[in-house]
Structure formats: C-alpha cells, structure tokens
Design an enzyme around this catalytic site. Structure first.
Site, PDB file in Angstrom:
ATOM      1  NE  ARG A   8     -31.612 -38.051  22.157  1.00  0.00           N
ATOM      2  CZ  ARG A   8     -31.007 -37.356  23.236  1.00  0.00           C
ATOM      3  NH1 ARG A   8     -29.934 -36.154  22.745  1.00  0.00           N
ATOM      4  NH2 ARG A   8     -31.533 -36.571  24.011  1.00  0.00           N
ATOM      5  NE  ARG A  68     -23.587 -34.807  31.013  1.00  0.00           N
ATOM      6  CZ  ARG A  68     -22.705 -33.737  31.754  1.00  0.00           C
ATOM      7  NH1 ARG A  68     -22.648 -33.472  32.608  1.00  0.00           N
ATOM      8  NH2 ARG A  68     -23.249 -32.968  31.082  1.00  0.00           N
ATOM      9  CD  GLU A  79     -40.415 -31.273  43.825  1.00  0.00           C
ATOM     10  OE1 GLU A  79     -40.182 -32.481  44.530  1.00  0.00           O
ATOM     11  OE2 GLU A  79     -40.621 -30.510  42.634  1.00  0.00           O
ATOM     12  CE  LYS A 123     -27.077 -33.508  21.590  1.00  0.00           C
ATOM     13  NZ  LYS A 123     -26.351 -33.781  22.833  1.00  0.00           N
ATOM     14  CD  GLU A 149     -27.339 -34.996  32.453  1.00  0.00           C
ATOM     15  OE1 GLU A 149     -27.909 -35.481  31.786  1.00  0.00           O
ATOM     16  OE2 GLU A 149     -27.244 -33.711  32.077  1.00  0.00           O
ATOM     17  CD  GLU A 180     -26.622 -30.949  24.664  1.00  0.00           C
ATOM     18  OE1 GLU A 180     -26.292 -31.568  25.151  1.00  0.00           O
ATOM     19  OE2 GLU A 180     -27.530 -30.037  26.481  1.00  0.00           O
ATOM     20  NE  ARG A 190     -32.593 -26.403  26.948  1.00  0.00           N
ATOM     21  CZ  ARG A 190     -31.197 -26.644  27.718  1.00  0.00           C
ATOM     22  NH1 ARG A 190     -30.224 -26.330  28.355  1.00  0.00           N
ATOM     23  NH2 ARG A 190     -31.265 -28.265  28.034  1.00  0.00           N
ATOM     24  CG  ASN A 196     -23.089 -35.684  22.435  1.00  0.00           C
ATOM     25  OD1 ASN A 196     -24.225 -35.449  22.188  1.00  0.00           O
ATOM     26  ND2 ASN A 196     -22.756 -35.571  23.842  1.00  0.00           N
ATOM     27  CG  ASP A 244     -31.123 -31.948  29.566  1.00  0.00           C
ATOM     28  OD1 ASP A 244     -31.366 -33.234  29.433  1.00  0.00           O
ATOM     29  OD2 ASP A 244     -30.096 -31.359  29.837  1.00  0.00           O
TER      30      ASP A 244
END
Ligand code: GCV
Length: 842
Positions: free
Chosen positions: A344, A188, A536, A307, A418, A311, A361, A230, A390
């Site tokens: 996180r 990202r 937006e 993390k 992102e 995911e 979620r 990650n 997110d």
C-alpha cells in the site's frame, strides 16, 4: 366427497407452505442483487426459447457452482426446473464450458479471440446437432461470470433471443479487502460484526462467507483479503493455517482467491527471529517457508497485502530499507506459486508539524514511491488510494498513478463509507469513482486516464487493477443500509468494465435489487445518482475535505478537529480565509507532483475547478468563485441546499410506497428520515462555525436564525440542567440539557403561535451507552414516546449523536403547554438540544 376433502386439505397445506416460503423470503436485503424474483408475466415470453436442460462440460467446483446458479436463477425467475447433466448435450441445452472443453466436444466451435482470460462469450450454436445456448470462456471463472451475466439479463427483462456477446474484464486484478479483526470487530465497518472471525478464531459457520463469495463472483471480483491491514500476526501462525484453509475452501467454488494482510514484522513477532530486516537472509528464508507452507494447503492462495510504515504499523524504515526491499522479499517467496504482493502506498508521517507551512501529508505517497519506480518485482502491485489524503468526500486524483511507469499499480476505492456517511447517509460512490477513473493524468501523452494506468494498459504492465475496501458484516443486508449495496455492486461493475456509466450501474442495480417497476427504477436511480454531490454539499465543500471529526469517529461535523495536530488533514481555515496552499510558487509544492499540463491547472486559483479550490489554495472568504458566488456564501448556500435535498429523499422514497416491498421500504425510510435530520446538524454546525470565524453574515439571513426553534436550555426545566457541548457548533447555541436524576426530568414551554396543524421536531442526542426514554405531551395529552436506542457512533452528546424525532399531525392552540419528559439510562442522560415547531402544509 372424501377425495375432494383430501384434495382440499392437500391444497391448503401447499398454499400454507407457499405462503410460508414467501414469508421466509422476506426482503431483508440479504439476497442483494441476486434475488431472482419471478419475472413479470408480460416479459416471460421473451425466455420461451430458453432450453429446458443445462449441461456442464467438465468437472470442477467452479463449473458446478455456475450450473447450480443457473438452475437456481431460472427456477426463481421463470419457475422452470432445468434438467442437469454433464458431458455433451443430448438435447437442446444451455452449455457451460471452457473454450477448450467446448471445442473438445464440438470441433466446429471456434472461440472468439477477443475473449481472453476471464472474459466470456454468450452465444448460440449447434453442438452435436442440437441447438444450444453456450456460455464459454478461456477460464472456468469466466464461465461462472457468463452464467451470472445471463441471469442478470433475464432479471432485467433483456432479450436473450439473438445472443452473441463477448465481455472482457477491464483488468486482471479485481479484489476486495476486508478490514476484519480476529475478535470479530471490523475497522471502519458499518454493517455489523465480521463474517469471518469471532473470539479470535474463524467462525464455525461459514455459510455467510460462501454467500459473500457468490456476491463477489457475480460482479467478477476474483480475490479477497480477509483481514484488517492493521494486521494481526497470529493469522500467520502455523496453528492458524487449518482455519484459513476452511475459508479458502469456501471461496474456491466462486473463483475468489483468498489472501491475507500481513504485518511486516511477523518474522520477529511470531517467527522467533530477532529481526524483520527485509535484507537479512534469515528473514527472506522465513517468508519463503511460511509461503510454501500456505500454498501446500491452499494452492490457489492469492498473496499478501502490506501496510507498513503507516499509522503505527512497523515497516522497512526501521532498518533504513525501502518499501521496494520490503515488498520484494515477500514477492520472491510468492513468485513460484503465482502469488502477488499488494504494497500500500498509504505511507505517511502522522507526526507532521502543523506549524510548518511546507509540510503536506498529500505529498507522501508520491515522495515515497516515485523514486522507487522500476525497483519492485513484477509480482508486486502498489495499491494506491484514489486521492492523496484518505477517502474524503472530494479529493483530487493521486498523482502517483501517473508517476509509475515501470511498476504495477492498483487503485484502492472505499466501498465502506468511512468519510461519506457510514451507511447512515445515502452516498452512491460510482459517480465519484468514475470521475477519478476517467481523469487524464497526461502521463507522457494525452489520453492516459487513471483506469488505463491502473489496469496496466498505458505502460504495458503484467498485472494491475482495482481493490475495493468493502467491510460487509453480519447485518442482514450486509452493509447496514439497503441502498449502500449499490456501492459494492458498482465497485465490481467498474472493475469489470471501467467504461460503464454510473447511470447504467445505478439502473442495473436497482432493477436487480428492486425489480423492473419503472417508477421505482427512475426514483431510486435519481436518488442514487445525486447522492454523492448532495452529501459533499453539506459536509465538505470546495475540496476542503470532509469537515468531520477526524480524531474520532469520522462521522459527524468537527471542523477544527483536523487543525493544530500532527495528522496532516489540515484545511487551514482562520478568520480571513480557508484552504491549503499546495501550489509550487507559494505553497507546499504538491501541485508540482502532477505532469506539467495538469500541474498548470492546479497551480493557479483562476484555473483550479471550484470543487477542488480549497484543496489547492488558501483564499479569502470573499474570493469570487467561477460560479459567481463568494466562498463564504457558497459554504452557506451549499449546506442549506444539501440539507433540503436530503429532506427531499424522504418525499421521493415515500412516493414509492407500494412499489417496493414493505420490509425494505420501511428500512430505507428510517435511514432517510434520520439522514434528513442529521444533514441539518451538519448544516448548522458548519455554517455557524464559519459565521463565527469569518464574521461575514449569510446574505440570505438563514444562518443563526431558526424560525420555530425553542432552545432546550430556554425552556422551563424540572431537574434538567444546561450543559456546554464541545465543540460548540455541534449543538444549537452550543448548549444542551441533561437529566442526572434517576426519577427523570422535564422541559416545557407554552406554544405561542396561532391555532392550526403543526409538526414538532425534537432534537435530542442518542448515545450508544444508554437507552433513555422520552415522552412528549401537549396540554397533558401524550402525543408521542420513544426510546433513544439507535446505534450511532457516540458515547457523548455532540454531532455524532445528535438526532431528531418528528411528530406530525398535531393540532396546536395558543398557550398549549408542550412538555418533554426524559428518563435517563446508563451513561445517557436523556439529553435534549431544541424543539422546532412548524406549521404543517394543509
Ligand atoms: C485500516 C484511515 C482509516 C483507518 C485505516 C487507514 C488505512 O486512516 O481511518 O482506519 O486503517 O485509513 O487505510 O490503512
């Protein structure tokens, strides 16, 4: 005579040198808000009293950096070279020192007790009988922040005559996260490749890292996790440590503590253990040894970001353990060294069954972490994304902020855009962040805004604060769009002082970045301040989230990509209505995660604010909003209005020609022109999708009617063939044309309007796996040609690659043949969507 010739020659050399220096100073945006451009002559007088010398009390890399910075800034802005010295001042001086060091040479100096930790005091006074400008703080970093503050005042032409100002950071944690991978890519990231890594190692040249640390320090950011959450476990291998040491060394003079994102399964992946169970003593021992080893070489190491169970990242659930078990085992290892763990809260199941209406979620962070309140070690900080999903264009504030009373927390804000336009669309985020930070979660009592909760003020937590996911890269202007740097500046400023208004931040940034020309300041500030709501309005209205392709790039429109899959970003739009029912009474119960007074507002359709309606409720398209509009008409109107406002940016920016430097003027204009075109892609995709799905026409008859538009597939085609675009709404009428012939193809039509001045928009697709060439001619005269070589996140035709070429100043006559020739390249088949012919304003 010979002497005069010589003198002239010398002068010429000096002039050429100066010119070259000026050219070398080409405004790429690299210097960001630290340009130190010459102060306008009229304002110079204000700084006449500034001493000609600067002394530093103490001998450290941070104080030396502060001294160098002031010398550099004053030289650039005022053209004066300050004399530098160490130790007590012998003449009128700028004095840099910690409170202790100033008191040591001037016992009459009494530090202000409202300045603590990294806070600073800018003041004037006598030291050793000489008048001085004093920049003092309890810490060396505070002195550095004070130095930057003084320079910022001069750059913005503020008076420094009666200086007596204390600034105190709002929270101790003010950190940057970078999502950089060892191979040099950035997850990202939209500003080029990693400044830290390339080909599996740390870059040989870390000068950009030093410049980044300087930028961070200038807005008070004091920590940086350098790698992707990650995480690649190789960073923790013994052999990698010397490389990390190099980065930490470069950060140190700027008071930025280096830290790392770690993979919780490292003890198993690289440690030779058969487990990473946090309750296994061998695992605790592994972390202890690893941490001791790091601190031996990097004594100011900041800590780890984790993390886990998210995911695809491994986590404590593998062994039936909790996030507290996992965080605490690492925290114990860090504790003796003063390090912290950022754990996180972005823990959720991305294999949720979408058929089950109670699944949600949004509930995950609260469900996972609220029961553990009080179970985390006091050097663990729960890092919570600002909303429960997110980083969408609009989300409610995460209820978890208000639910942790005995646990440290930090808010995670995303500077890298992102879901908000990836630095190709203008989207100044401080207005959004400010709404989040000021939102009162009524945690126990009134007056508990998020900013106070995260900074530890409400529940008297020892640490807490702000984390920004930044993702600068090797692009000259760091983030890819010169105006996007306002988000990095704004993040730092809000972390330093959460009470600042977005307007103040926008104004400061503009002055520092573009100078003090009132026209430039007014227009850029206006554009920035309006931009989040404009973005937006054409991408995700009424809290439906960003209606983007969530399975791919997160960039262009993709209304259905979030539906009927396990990711849980559902908006549940069908032919009757739209929105997720998250009420307690009939929905998922998410609204009940807020304290009662807040929950009550979100529980009912009547009291939920329009901008969050679809986040909390599933409603018919015909429901009338507080604004008086129906939901469906609001969707149409907001997209049309948003696209018009995006087109206005171009005009606003064009009015600044001559007011800002040529380089940045051109770079920003190109981005804004692109954005204006892409806002139309969004507008048409979303409006057509909702028209087809709801069957309710636009009361203003715009949707589906495009005056002046000629579909490519309806033109006279030579070689070109029509193709269906998926999803259909991302191309006009769902179709485009492609050329699969090596020798190229052509598409043409006859102009049927009356004679006059016109402009033509060619809507084509620019993939990143080819560079097709296009040429357009009017009655055999070539009027424009271009190469499709932008860097859009797309390898196929669709909403990510759709872009346009505008050709202005054309005189057209009835019957003129307008012909576009396309030459394919690589995997890109010179794709075209449509052409629009509009009469120019005369
Ligand atoms: C680093 C979103 C992003 C991911 C990111 C993740 C996270 O899902 O799309 O790229 O992964 O958030 O914040 O961990």
């Amino acid at each position: 005579m010979r002497r005069r010739v010589l003198r002239n020659a010398v002068l010429a050399v000096v002039l050429v040198g100066a010119l070259q220096a000026e050219r070398a100073r080409a405004e790429t945006g690299y210097e960001a808000w630290l340009r130190y451009a010459p102060v306008e002559p009229a304002a110079r007088q204000k700084y006449a009293t500034l001493p000609a010398s600067i002394v530093v009390l103490g001998d450290s890399a941070v104080l030396a950096a502060a001294q160098r910075e002031v010398v550099h800034g004053v030289k650039g802005m005022l053209g004066r070279t300050l004399r530098t010295a160490q130790g007590p001042p012998q003449e009128k001086s700028i004095v840099l020192g910690t409170f202790a060091s100033v008191e040591a040479v001037a016992p009459e100096f009494h530090p202000r007790n409202d300045s603590q930790d990294d806070g600073f005091w800018l003041t004037t006074g006598k030291i050793h009988g000489v008048d001085c400008f004093i920049i003092a703080s309890p810490t060396e970093s505070g002195v550095l922040y004070g130095a930057f503050a003084l320079l910022s005042k001069i750059a913005r032409n503020e008076s420094i005559a009666a200086l007596d100002e204390v600034q105190q950071p709002y929270a101790p944690i003010r950190w940057a996260d970078q999502w950089d991978n060892l191979d040099g890519r950035i997850e990202r990231g939209y500003g080029g490749r990693s400044i830290f890594f390339e080909n599996g190692t740390v870059r040989a040249d870390l000068s950009r890292v030093a410049d980044y640390a300087r930028l961070l320090a200038s807005v008070g950011i004091n920590g940086c996790a350098i790698n992707n959450v990650n995480a690649d476990p190789r960073l923790l291998e013994d052999s990698f440590l010397p490389q990390l040491v190099r980065i930490a060394d470069v950060f140190r003079p700027w008071g930025v503590r280096m830290s790392l994102a770690v993979d919780l399964s490292s003890p198993k992946l690289i440690g030779g253990l058969d487990t990473f169970d946090p309750l296994d003593s061998r695992v605790g021992e592994w972390w202890r040894k690893k941490v001791d080893q790091i601190y031996q070489r990097i004594p100011d190491f900041g800590g780890f970001v984790v993390k886990a169970d998210s995911e695809g990242q491994m986590g404590p659930s593998t062994y039936g353990r909790t996030p507290a078990d996992a965080a605490n085992v690492i925290a114990r290892a860090l504790k003796p060294h003063g390090g912290v763990v950022f754990y996180r809260a972005f823990v959720y199941n991305h294999h949720l069954d979408w058929r089950e209406p109670k699944n949600d979620r949004a509930k995950a962070a609260y469900d996972n972490f609220h029961p553990l309140d009080g179970k985390f070690a006091d050097n663990v900080i729960i890092q919570i994304k600002h909303g429960p999903i997110d980083f969408q264009a609009r989300e409610p504030v995460s209820p978890l902020f208000g639910a942790l009373e005995k646990t440290n927390e930090a808010i995670e804000l995303q500077v890298t855009q992102e879901y908000t336009g990836q630095q190709r669309h203008l989207c100044f985020l401080p207005p959004m962040w400010k709404e989040v930070l000021d939102f009162d979660l009524h945690s126990g009592s009134d007056g508990t805004p998020v900013k106070e909760l995260v900074s530890g003020k409400t529940f008297h937590r020892p640490v807490g604060g702000f984390v920004g996911v930044i993702n600068v890269g090797m692009d000259a202007n760091w983030l890819g769009h010169p105006l996007a740097m306002a988000n990095l500046y704004g993040f730092g400023r809000l972390a330093w002082d959460s009470n600042l208004s977005p307007k103040t931040i926008a104004e400061e940034w503009t002055q520092l970045t573009f100078g003090n020309d009132p026209a430039a300041v007014r227009i850029i500030e206006d554009m920035q301040l309006a931009s989040w709501r404009i973005y937006e309005s054409y991408t995700g209205p009424l809290g439906a989230q960003t209606l983007t392709d969530i399975l791919g790039s997160h960039y262009g429109p993709g209304v259905e990509s979030s539906e009927r899959n396990d990711w849980g970003q559902w908006h549940r739009a069908d032919h009757e209505g739209i929105g997720m029912d998250r009420s307690v009474a009939t929905g998922t119960g998410y609204a009940g995660q807020y304290r009662a007074s807040v929950a009550k507002v979100f529980e009912s359709v009547e009291t939920t604010p329009d901008e969050l309606l679809l986040f909390f409720h599933h409603v018919p398209y015909t429901l009338v909003l507080h604004s008086g509009n129906t939901v469906i008409q609001h969707i149409y109107d907001s997209h049309y209005e948003g696209a018009e406002r995006a087109a206005d940016y171009v005009r606003q920016w064009q009015s600044l020609k001559g007011h800002v430097d040529e380089e940045r003027y051109a770079a920003v204009l190109a981005r804004l022109e692109y954005q204006a075109g892409h806002a139309i892609v969004w507008r048409d995709a979303i409006c057509n999708w909702f028209l087809r799905t709801s069957g309710i026409p636009d009361a203003k008859s715009r949707v589906g009617n495009y005056p002046g538009r000629i579909e490519a597939e309806a033109m006279q085609l030579q070689g070109y063939v029509p193709v269906d675009v998926v999803p259909w709404e991302n191309a006009s009428r769902g179709q485009a044309i492609e050329c699969r012939r090596q020798q190229g193809c052509a598409a043409s039509f006859r102009f049927a309007g009356s004679a006059g001045p016109y402009e033509i928009d060619v809507r084509y697709f620019d993939q990143n796996n080819g560079q097709s060439k296009f040429q357009i001619s009017v009655s055999d005269h070539v009027v424009n040609e271009w190469v499709a070589n932008d860097h859009l996140p797309a390898t196929k035709i669709g909403g990510d690659s759709s872009t346009r070429r505008r050709i202005t100043g054309l005189a057209l006559h009835p019957g003129d043949e307008i012909r576009i020739e396309g030459m394919p390249d690589g995997e890109e088949h010179a794709p075209l969507d449509y052409v629009e012919v509009h009469r120019s304003e005369e």
